[in-house]
Design a protein around this motif. Structure first.
Motif, PDB file in Angstrom:
ATOM      1  N   VAL A 163     -12.267   0.292  -1.604  1.00 56.47           N
ATOM      2  CA  VAL A 163     -11.446   0.939  -0.873  1.00 56.47           C
ATOM      3  C   VAL A 163     -10.161   1.635  -1.795  1.00 56.47           C
ATOM      4  O   VAL A 163      -9.399   0.784  -2.394  1.00 56.47           O
ATOM      5  N   LEU A 164     -10.239   2.875  -1.958  1.00 60.29           N
ATOM      6  CA  LEU A 164      -9.153   3.679  -2.608  1.00 60.29           C
ATOM      7  C   LEU A 164      -7.825   3.791  -1.574  1.00 60.29           C
ATOM      8  O   LEU A 164      -8.061   4.271  -0.588  1.00 60.29           O
ATOM      9  N   ILE A 165      -6.689   3.376  -1.959  1.00 61.13           N
ATOM     10  CA  ILE A 165      -5.505   3.724  -1.368  1.00 61.13           C
ATOM     11  C   ILE A 165      -4.577   4.584  -2.063  1.00 61.13           C
ATOM     12  O   ILE A 165      -4.284   4.184  -2.929  1.00 61.13           O
ATOM     13  N   ALA A 197       0.838  -1.145  -0.172  1.00 66.73           N
ATOM     14  CA  ALA A 197       0.076   0.143  -0.021  1.00 66.73           C
ATOM     15  C   ALA A 197       0.940   1.053  -0.156  1.00 66.73           C
ATOM     16  O   ALA A 197       0.525   2.259  -0.512  1.00 66.73           O
ATOM     17  N   MET A 198       2.038   1.217   0.540  1.00 62.24           N
ATOM     18  CA  MET A 198       3.018   2.236   0.576  1.00 62.24           C
ATOM     19  C   MET A 198       3.808   2.360  -0.762  1.00 62.24           C
ATOM     20  O   MET A 198       4.006   3.541  -1.206  1.00 62.24           O
ATOM     21  N   THR A 199       4.174   1.536  -1.049  1.00 56.60           N
ATOM     22  CA  THR A 199       4.948   1.479  -2.547  1.00 56.60           C
ATOM     23  C   THR A 199       4.170   1.909  -3.820  1.00 56.60           C
ATOM     24  O   THR A 199       4.606   2.648  -4.566  1.00 56.60           O
ATOM     25  N   GLU A 200       2.827   1.578  -3.617  1.00 57.70           N
ATOM     26  CA  GLU A 200       1.987   1.644  -4.910  1.00 57.70           C
ATOM     27  C   GLU A 200       1.408   3.058  -4.735  1.00 57.70           C
ATOM     28  O   GLU A 200       0.768   3.309  -3.680  1.00 57.70           O
ATOM     29  N   GLU A 201       1.469   4.011  -5.459  1.00 59.33           N
ATOM     30  CA  GLU A 201       0.787   5.372  -5.225  1.00 59.33           C
ATOM     31  C   GLU A 201      -0.785   5.069  -5.209  1.00 59.33           C
ATOM     32  O   GLU A 201      -1.393   5.694  -4.211  1.00 59.33           O
ATOM     33  N   VAL A 202      -1.378   4.417  -6.054  1.00 63.73           N
ATOM     34  CA  VAL A 202      -2.801   4.206  -5.995  1.00 63.73           C
ATOM     35  C   VAL A 202      -3.172   2.795  -6.040  1.00 63.73           C
ATOM     36  O   VAL A 202      -2.646   1.946  -7.019  1.00 63.73           O
ATOM     37  N   ILE A 203      -3.942   2.515  -5.156  1.00 65.19           N
ATOM     38  CA  ILE A 203      -4.383   1.016  -5.110  1.00 65.19           C
ATOM     39  C   ILE A 203      -5.956   0.853  -4.933  1.00 65.19           C
ATOM     40  O   ILE A 203      -6.468   1.867  -4.354  1.00 65.19           O
ATOM     41  N   LEU A 204      -6.797  -0.020  -5.798  1.00 67.59           N
ATOM     42  CA  LEU A 204      -8.108  -0.026  -5.465  1.00 67.59           C
ATOM     43  C   LEU A 204      -8.234  -1.516  -5.063  1.00 67.59           C
ATOM     44  O   LEU A 204      -8.070  -2.408  -6.008  1.00 67.59           O
ATOM     45  N   LEU A 205      -9.023  -1.950  -3.898  1.00 72.12           N
ATOM     46  CA  LEU A 205      -9.341  -2.976  -3.542  1.00 72.12           C
ATOM     47  C   LEU A 205     -10.927  -3.119  -4.149  1.00 72.12           C
ATOM     48  O   LEU A 205     -11.659  -2.169  -3.586  1.00 72.12           O
ATOM     49  N   ASP A 206     -11.260  -4.186  -4.914  1.00 74.54           N
ATOM     50  CA  ASP A 206     -12.546  -4.143  -5.564  1.00 74.54           C
ATOM     51  C   ASP A 206     -13.092  -5.414  -5.664  1.00 74.54           C
ATOM     52  O   ASP A 206     -12.370  -6.332  -5.194  1.00 74.54           O
TER      53      ASP A 206
END
Length: 251
Positions: free
Chosen positions: A88-90, A32-41
């Motif tokens: 969830v948008l990270i 979650a920290m290394t990827e700028e944008v993550i979408l859990l879907d």
């Protein structure tokens, strides 16, 4: 008679199991920290479709993680400990839940491309009003159609047609709910279009004949690449729901 462990099986202590669990959490937190944008879907979620469309409209690159809603990942439980739901948008390690909040965040964080909400305060407030109506009425009636039986299902079908006709009246002769511009309300509603086949089948209704302008609007939205890529085929959703109904002993 109880089954014995295989000879080569090593029984782990509680502390060892705990270390493994925390290690997995650390690894997923680092992702979650290394990827700028993550979408859990989840592929069939009309709410996740909203966020996918918004990110595509803004040309934001992101890492997509498909969730098993019946075996939720430790990352999902960590990032949304209150509701434990997708999407969830990270962003830079910070989670944001609830799709409508995500749309606003995306619009404000990446303002250069395709504004989603109107700049005019009145139009902005009206857009939020209609998106809220969609969540409170379209979603509730639609879910009741395929999860209930008898009179309750018939009532839900009538409620759905009523709210869809209200939305069609708000659309009027405009191309989009944002007048000539595809935006917030369009994104809030269009994901439900992939579920219309479910509502027709289990609600014994025909949305196309009842709301022809709304169907024309949906087909217009599908001409946009962001929408076409985010929405699954209606038949796939219907098959998925048929399987869910069997597990729920509704058919």
């Amino acid at each position: 008679m109880s089954a014995s462990s295989p000879p080569d099986t090593q029984v782990k202590t509680t502390s060892e199991s705990s270390r493994e669990i925390y290690s997995e959490l650390d690894q997923e937190s680092n992702l979650a920290m290394t990827e700028e944008v993550i979408l859990l879907d989840f592929w069939a979620s009309m709410y996740g479709m909203r966020t996918r469309i918004a990110l595509a409209e803004k040309r934001v690159k992101y890492h997509y993680r498909e969730e098993d809603l019946w075996n939720k990942s430790s990352l999902l439980l960590q990032m949304n400990p209150v509701h434990k739901k997708i999407p969830v948008l990270i962003h830079n390690g910070k989670p944001l839940c609830e799709s409508l909040f995500q749309l606003e965040y995306i619009d404000e964080t990446w303002p250069e491309e395709n504004p989603l909400l109107p700049s005019d305060p009145y139009k902005r407030a009206r857009a939020k009003f209609w998106a809220d109506i969609i969540d409170k009425k379209v979603n509730v009636a639609g879910r009741r159609i395929w999860t209930t039986k008898g009179e309750e299902k018939e009532e839900a079908s009538k409620e759905l047609i009523e709210i869809l006709k209200t939305l069609e009246s708000e659309l009027g002769d405009k191309d989009y709910f944002g007048e000539e511009t595809f935006g917030y309300v369009d994104i809030a509603l269009i994901g439900f279009y992939s579920w219309f086949g479910v509502y027709d089948k289990y609600g014994n209704i025909n949305i196309e004949s009842e709301c022809p302008k709304l169907i024309a609007w949906a087909k217009r939205c599908l001409q946009r690449e962001s929408v076409a890529k985010a929405l699954p085929e209606s038949e796939k959703i219907t098959t998925f729901i048929s399987e869910r109904r069997k597990k729920l002993e509704l058919e």
